[in-house]
Scaffold this motif. Structure first.
Motif, PDB file in Angstrom:
ATOM      1  N   ASP A 282      -1.221  -2.292  -3.217  1.00  0.00           N
ATOM      2  CA  ASP A 282      -0.583  -1.190  -4.067  1.00  0.00           C
ATOM      3  C   ASP A 282      -0.249  -0.186  -3.478  1.00  0.00           C
ATOM      4  OD1 ASP A 282      -0.245  -2.593  -6.598  1.00  0.00           O
ATOM      5  OD2 ASP A 282      -2.567  -2.692  -6.828  1.00  0.00           O
ATOM      6  N   ILE A 283      -1.382   0.415  -2.496  1.00  0.00           N
ATOM      7  CA  ILE A 283      -1.221   1.737  -1.856  1.00  0.00           C
ATOM      8  C   ILE A 283      -1.948   1.648  -0.311  1.00  0.00           C
ATOM      9  CG2 ILE A 283      -1.742   4.190  -1.920  1.00  0.00           C
ATOM     10  CD1 ILE A 283      -2.215   3.737  -5.005  1.00  0.00           C
ATOM     11  N   GLU A 284      -0.875   2.276   0.718  1.00  0.00           N
ATOM     12  CA  GLU A 284      -1.243   2.354   2.054  1.00  0.00           C
ATOM     13  C   GLU A 284      -1.499   3.765   2.324  1.00  0.00           C
ATOM     14  OE1 GLU A 284       1.366  -0.007   4.526  1.00  0.00           O
ATOM     15  OE2 GLU A 284       1.048   1.366   6.091  1.00  0.00           O
ATOM     16  N   ILE A 285      -2.639   4.160   2.697  1.00  0.00           N
ATOM     17  CA  ILE A 285      -2.901   5.491   2.984  1.00  0.00           C
ATOM     18  C   ILE A 285      -2.910   5.756   4.439  1.00  0.00           C
ATOM     19  CG2 ILE A 285      -4.319   7.655   2.643  1.00  0.00           C
ATOM     20  CD1 ILE A 285      -5.414   5.824   0.189  1.00  0.00           C
ATOM     21  N   SER A 286      -2.023   6.432   5.141  1.00  0.00           N
ATOM     22  CA  SER A 286      -2.251   6.486   6.616  1.00  0.00           C
ATOM     23  C   SER A 286      -2.831   7.866   7.059  1.00  0.00           C
ATOM     24  CB  SER A 286      -0.731   6.561   7.257  1.00  0.00           C
ATOM     25  OG  SER A 286      -0.078   7.448   6.900  1.00  0.00           O
ATOM     26  N   ASN A 287      -3.085   7.888   8.232  1.00  0.00           N
ATOM     27  CA  ASN A 287      -3.788   9.137   9.011  1.00  0.00           C
ATOM     28  C   ASN A 287      -5.048   9.585   8.436  1.00  0.00           C
ATOM     29  OD1 ASN A 287      -3.325  11.005  10.954  1.00  0.00           O
ATOM     30  ND2 ASN A 287      -2.787  12.696   9.310  1.00  0.00           N
ATOM     31  N   PHE A 302      -6.166   0.699   2.613  1.00  0.00           N
ATOM     32  CA  PHE A 302      -5.314   0.016   1.554  1.00  0.00           C
ATOM     33  C   PHE A 302      -6.238   0.047   0.243  1.00  0.00           C
ATOM     34  CE2 PHE A 302      -3.520  -1.709   5.471  1.00  0.00           C
ATOM     35  CZ  PHE A 302      -2.475  -1.394   5.354  1.00  0.00           C
ATOM     36  N   VAL A 303      -5.516   0.398  -0.688  1.00  0.00           N
ATOM     37  CA  VAL A 303      -6.101   0.540  -1.908  1.00  0.00           C
ATOM     38  C   VAL A 303      -5.365  -0.405  -3.026  1.00  0.00           C
ATOM     39  CG1 VAL A 303      -6.296   2.143  -4.092  1.00  0.00           C
ATOM     40  CG2 VAL A 303      -6.889   2.827  -1.895  1.00  0.00           C
ATOM     41  N   PHE A 320     -10.898   0.500  -3.048  1.00  0.00           N
ATOM     42  CA  PHE A 320     -10.510   0.309  -1.742  1.00  0.00           C
ATOM     43  C   PHE A 320     -10.509  -1.038  -1.348  1.00  0.00           C
ATOM     44  CE2 PHE A 320     -12.438   0.388   2.563  1.00  0.00           C
ATOM     45  CZ  PHE A 320     -11.620   1.011   3.302  1.00  0.00           C
ATOM     46  N   ASP A 321      -9.617  -1.274  -0.378  1.00  0.00           N
ATOM     47  CA  ASP A 321      -9.540  -2.715  -0.046  1.00  0.00           C
ATOM     48  C   ASP A 321      -9.248  -3.028   1.245  1.00  0.00           C
ATOM     49  OD1 ASP A 321      -9.146  -5.496  -0.897  1.00  0.00           O
ATOM     50  OD2 ASP A 321      -7.067  -5.479  -1.086  1.00  0.00           O
TER      51      ASP A 321
END
Ligand SMILES: [Zn+2]
Length: 363
Positions: A282-287, A302-303, A320-321
């Motif tokens: 669903d969600i990608e959090i970079s940096n 990744f979430v 959290f995934d």
């Protein structure tokens, strides 16, 4: 359309209301009962020689295809084309084969059994009901209606598989039996009627044989069976767009089956549909600044949302995934720079990591 619902939760009470609105009582019947004695409802439509059996919510938390069936009913009852189809086909629609799971918003039934692994054993009351209907109705085509999570992409792309199909195997060798061929040709036909784009795609499910799965079991009995999976359309967590895509797919399927034009499609057309891949999240959090074994470094997290039933609504709870670089996010977020001062310990428990992420970004 009569039906409006902004919620993914679709319990037996909501179904009863929708069916009552449509005044279908004449050909609506209770074909059996669930483990907890909830009625399992079936509707007959049409009077044609070709018999089609469809069932939805065998997994109680997969509600989109039940809603699509309601739209299909509206189409059949209110359009000229629908009236023509009703002369060619006799449809039997089973809504919510798993009403206990539908009430609880669970995949499994009240006995904690996955009904789509019970086709051979037929240990559960709900599966016995389906088998009895199958044996007495003797359908020419079965539609096995499901929903899939957001993780599936159409092939090795970043496009969510908003729809997926499978012509299940009839044996471990995955022989293209006559029944399976018909299912493949119909799927190729249905897929070809959609205009996919650069935001969504259509996937083909893995065809490993499992006789415990309903589709494999019916295909092995010689009945063409199509697995439909309602998937994720971008930003459409309520699956309104997906519902439209599924409705169109079912209608196109019925049209093609009655007209016989699926014979123009080949098994190669079917295999040209990209295989499903489960690398989306669903969600990608970079940096994200992390500390991993005392080393400070950057990572991408990744979430994935977990769907939780709360007070008759589905709450999407972020979890959290992991940070597997093979994954790809449907939504991409960049971690703000200030997080650099507060590195996240990669070895913490998932809920602790989640709390740390939430301090810097809204999820
Ligand atoms: Zn399912």
């Amino acid at each position: 359309m009569i039906y409006v619902n902004n919620n993914r939760y679709f319990p037996p009470e909501a179904l009863a209301k929708e069916l009552a609105n449509r005044k279908l009582s004449q050909r609506l019947q209770t074909v059996g009962y669930s483990h907890e004695k909830r009625p399992i409802l079936s509707l007959d439509l049409g009077s044609g020689p070709l018999k089609v059996l469809a069932w939805s919510q065998m997994h109680g938390n997969e509600t989109t295809t039940t809603k699509a069936l309601l739209d299909v009913i509206d189409y059949l009852k209110t359009t000229h084309e629908g009236a023509t189809l009703q002369k060619a086909l006799h449809l039997k629609l089973i809504f919510q084969l798993n009403p206990d799971g539908s009430a609880r918003y669970t995949r499994i039934n009240a006995n904690e059994v996955d009904l789509n692994r019970d086709a051979k054993a037929q240990s559960q009351p709900e599966m016995k009901v389906l088998m009895e209907v199958y044996n007495t109705f003797n359908p020419d085509l079965c539609l096995n209606l499901h929903g899939q999570r957001t993780i599936f992409a159409a092939g090795n792309t970043k496009l969510p598989a908003s729809l997926s199909f499978l012509a299940p195997a009839a044996d471990p060798e995955r022989t293209i039996t006559p029944a399976r061929r018909v299912a493949m040709q119909l799927i190729a036909r249905i897929s070809g009627q959609h205009t996919t784009s650069n935001v969504w795609g259509i996937g083909r499910y893995d065809d490993s044989f499992n006789i415990n799965c309903t589709g494999d079991y019916f295909t092995a009995q010689g009945t063409p069976t199509i697995l439909f999976e309602a998937g994720h359309y971008p930003n459409d967590y309520m699956r309104k767009e997906t519902r439209k895509l599924v409705t169109k797919s079912i209608i196109d399927c019925l049209k093609s089956f009655s007209a016989g034009d699926y014979n123009n499609n080949t098994t190669e057309d079917y295999f040209a549909i990209p295989a499903n891949s489960n690398h989306l999240r669903d969600i990608e959090i970079s940096n994200v600044t992390i500390v991993n074994n005392k080393e400070i470094t950057k990572s991408t997290f990744f979430v994935q949302y977990k769907e939780v039933l709360d007070n008759n609504e589905i709450i999407f709870t972020p979890e959290f995934d992991g940070s597997d670089c093979k994954l790809s996010g449907l939504k991409k977020i960049q971690m703000p720079e200030e997080q650099e001062k507060y590195p996240i310990n990669r070895n913490d428990f998932a809920d602790v990591i989640m709390d740390s992420l939430k301090k810097f970004i809204q999820l």
